[in-house]
Design an enzyme around this catalytic site. Sequence first.
Site, PDB file in Angstrom:
ATOM      1  N   GLU A 189       0.818  -1.218   0.000  1.00 30.80           N
ATOM      2  CA  GLU A 189       0.000   0.000   0.000  1.00 30.80           C
ATOM      3  C   GLU A 189       0.848   1.263   0.000  1.00 30.80           C
ATOM      4  OE1 GLU A 189      -0.594  -2.570   2.049  1.00 30.80           O
ATOM      5  OE2 GLU A 189      -2.591  -3.271   1.516  1.00 30.80           O
ATOM      6  N   HIS A 258      -9.927  -4.495  11.203  1.00 32.18           N
ATOM      7  CA  HIS A 258     -10.604  -4.390   9.910  1.00 32.18           C
ATOM      8  C   HIS A 258     -11.918  -3.617  10.020  1.00 32.18           C
ATOM      9  CE1 HIS A 258      -7.771  -7.490   8.733  1.00 32.18           C
ATOM     10  NE2 HIS A 258      -8.215  -7.486   7.498  1.00 32.18           N
TER      11      HIS A 258
HETATM   12  C1  LIG Z   1      -2.001  -4.148   4.747  1.00 33.39           C
HETATM   13  C2  LIG Z   1      -3.025  -5.091   4.251  1.00 33.39           C
HETATM   14  N1  LIG Z   1      -3.372  -5.072   2.954  1.00 33.39           N
HETATM   15  C3  LIG Z   1      -4.311  -5.914   2.484  1.00 33.39           C
HETATM   16  C4  LIG Z   1      -4.924  -6.803   3.315  1.00 33.39           C
HETATM   17  C5  LIG Z   1      -5.970  -7.753   2.766  1.00 33.39           C
HETATM   18  N2  LIG Z   1      -5.405  -9.093   2.655  1.00 33.39           N
HETATM   19  C6  LIG Z   1      -5.550  -9.975   3.655  1.00 33.39           C
HETATM   20  S1  LIG Z   1      -4.734 -11.387   3.363  1.00 33.39           S
HETATM   21  C7  LIG Z   1      -4.182 -10.879   1.870  1.00 33.39           C
HETATM   22  C8  LIG Z   1      -3.333 -11.798   1.053  1.00 33.39           C
HETATM   23  C9  LIG Z   1      -2.065 -12.178   1.725  1.00 33.39           C
HETATM   24  O1  LIG Z   1      -1.429 -13.226   1.070  1.00 33.39           O
HETATM   25  P1  LIG Z   1      -0.140 -13.973   1.617  1.00 33.39           P
HETATM   26  O2  LIG Z   1       0.753 -13.000   2.286  1.00 33.39           O
HETATM   27  O3  LIG Z   1       0.410 -14.749   0.504  1.00 33.39           O
HETATM   28  O4  LIG Z   1      -0.686 -14.934   2.768  1.00 33.39           O
HETATM   29  P2  LIG Z   1      -1.720 -16.153   2.632  1.00 33.39           P
HETATM   30  O5  LIG Z   1      -3.083 -15.548   2.735  1.00 33.39           O
HETATM   31  O6  LIG Z   1      -1.483 -16.828   1.352  1.00 33.39           O
HETATM   32  O7  LIG Z   1      -1.466 -17.005   3.820  1.00 33.39           O
HETATM   33  C10 LIG Z   1      -4.661  -9.588   1.622  1.00 33.39           C
HETATM   34  C11 LIG Z   1      -4.393  -8.829   0.387  1.00 33.39           C
HETATM   35  C12 LIG Z   1      -4.553  -6.782   4.681  1.00 33.39           C
HETATM   36  N3  LIG Z   1      -5.129  -7.603   5.573  1.00 33.39           N
HETATM   37  N4  LIG Z   1      -3.608  -5.943   5.122  1.00 33.39           N
END
Ligand SMILES: Cc1ncc(C[n+]2csc(CCOP(=O)(O)OP(=O)(O)O)c2C)c(N)n1
Lengths: 455, 348
Positions: A189, A258
Amino acid sequence: MPTQVLMPALSPTMEKGNLSKWIKQEGDKVKAGDVIAEIETDKATMEVEAVDEGTLGKILVPAGTADVAVNTPIAVIVADGEDANAAASPAQPSKAAQSALPAAVATPPVPAKPSVPEFADEDEHADVEHVTMTVREALRDAMAEEMRRDPDIFVMGEEVAEYQGAYKVTQGLLQEFGAARVVDTPITEHGFAGLGVGAALAGLKPIVEFMTFNFAMQAIDHIINSAAKTLYMSGGQMGCPIVFRGPNGPAARVGAQHSQDYSAWYSHVPGLTVVAPYTAADAKGLLKSAIRNPNPVIFLENEILYGQSFPVPKVDDYLVPIGKARIARQGADVTLVAWSMGMSYALKAAEALAGQGIEAEVIDLRTLRPMDTETVVASVKKTGRCVVVEESWPQSGVGAEIAARIMENAFDWLDAPVARVSGKDVPMPYAANLEKLALPTVDEVVEAARAVAYR
Amino acid sequence: MASQKKVAETPAPAAVRPSILPIDAGPVQELGREVDLKAFRDMLLIRRFEEKAGQLYGMGLIGGFCHLYIGQEAVVVGMQLASKEGDQVVTGYRDHGHMLACGMDPRGVMAELTGRRGGYSKGKGGSMHMFSREKNFFGGHGIVGAQVSLGTGFAFANRYRKTDNVCLTYFGDGAANQGQVYESFNMASLWKLPVIYIIENNRYAMGTSVARATAQPDLSKRGASFNIPGELVDGMDVRAVKAAGDRVLSYCRSGEGPYILEMKTYRYRGHSMSDPAKYRTREEVEKVRIESDPIEQSRARILANGWVDEDALKKMDADVRKIVNEAAEFATYDPEPDASELYTDILR
Ligand SMILES: Cc1ncc(C[n+]2csc(CCOP(=O)(O)OP(=O)(O)O)c2C)c(N)n1
Ligand SMILES: [Mg+2]
């Protein structure tokens, strides 16, 4: 024992869904993990997986049924040699399902769909045809229309393109405008907000989507230090035509990190324009205005409102001016001021108050900065009383600002101190009962209105 | 290359095995009867717990976001087998497995998922925000990437207090693109902090594949410009995870600084419960399930080695199911928090 397959809840806001298709038919063998049906939720098409092994004994809800409530038995899975009819009807849900919902979970923690409000003010589009659409569709249409007009506009954010938007607001944009203008970013972000500001300083017109405004906290340095202040610091040379948009405010059951309202945060900052619409018409008309605005605009949407429908004027280029409040309902006894989701409490409270002989005037602020003090003050001069409704925390909130402005501009007209109904002064709890307590309620608004009206 | 420092080689018997790795990682250290069985049971507990959580979500008992760990069990179980008392664990929102592996009570975890007073955060945190100071589990964080700086801080505290504990900091392939990760890497390396950055590369961040989000898809190399060594690990093979954990933990304990372990793994379920998962095919999921499922690998190995027979494994499954059912039962009937809890725990 035969087990019932219940209509699952597959999203935080889902209360019912359409059963679009049975993938398995009666008599088919299933094992845990097999997809047995497809349902449509408020956001997407989802697959229902079997959690037990056996045979699909009986389908209780045929394909094509709309609005099936969560937890309705939709099929029965039987083990070998069992009779499906034994478990079919009358519903004999498993013990867990019977006990599943304590009262507090059963009722949604936020007000359900509001009745469509009357446009009480002079609406220049009152005579034109209106179409009913959701806030989600209105936002998408606004972006699409502006992108057709101006090739410098592009959309950027997490999951905005191939996934079609985490909340499906950018649905179809990739298909129409291509990957150069609808850009999926990594989860960075701070980086992509800064990149967006750079592109805007270079003359492009980015629409930066934050998956939710909670994640914009990663980027708030660029929003304030780079976007809001640069025009000033450059003596007027460096304009920054950028829109930061996404869902803001409490969502349902997602906990403290959230679920937060940032209205006051951005409304504090000179150099920013802050918009927070309630209706689909305003969402559309204000987003189009925001995209054309030559300054950084913070466009605060609301996840709970995305799926709600409102009439939208069917005109070629529907613009709503930034900085003008809307009188959503007229009344002479007390002024209720709200914006975004706060409007749904205010309108319901006004309805309830009318039943008690109190006529409330409801003002939808729509823009928080610049704030339409004039409209608020004119109303308070008429009613002599004011209640502000907001979902955010009370201290240093927008409600406090409105109270100050009324004091400065209409002190002699006030018959009672300005009252604030806000979210409670706590991080958002997860538990269903506590979450309900943390949010403002229609009753609190009614109580506050009666208190300032001394009734 | 300085950034790819090798730590002590482990002797291991040669064995051909299916691997999720793009490279041949060579032979792997066997676990032996006792550890093999414990690993199997720990992974099974996570699997069954998560399946149950998915069901409770479908019934409306769990609200909001709920991210299941199914498919990734070997990562946290293998690392916990290698860690010792006092080592901290911190992760993101896909955290149920980590909590169980840290020895937290399934009842308390499940009750937090349903938002009840018996939950680890009294029902106030939910699926993504849970902690146990007693078990050295430090969350449960909803903001992608936040745990990486926090974990670096736990490592700072360990060095400050001169303990030989290490902080196991878990994050996803998507989180690996957050800026604070690299700010943390720099400080951790500069100050030789005892932290292992465990990147759980399950190939997707929500709907975005690693290839679409990451310029250098070999995440084990992400520490190169900070002089942090890294390596790829078959995160579907609990033996490989434990072996890597053993080596790297002793490296960190001896004051050498941080280390990166990129665990190749896979999540079978959607990102959260509301993910329509249109970005990958069912065949892709099936292929991983069939070829590399961590629990099935473990089961086959236990039977092949004759550690126990099929019946004993069935009995183990029944025991695990019982624990999970009891947790679900507790989480269903435990009352919601008292209304007065709304205003507690804000300051102390
Ligand atoms: C700063 C932030 N940006 C976006 C999100 C929304 N979000 C939650 S999980 C996620 C994906 C994360 O993927 P990864 O790091 O690969 O972990 P996984 O879910 O595969 O375990 C996103 C975009 C968030 N929670 N926090
Ligand atoms: Mg991932």
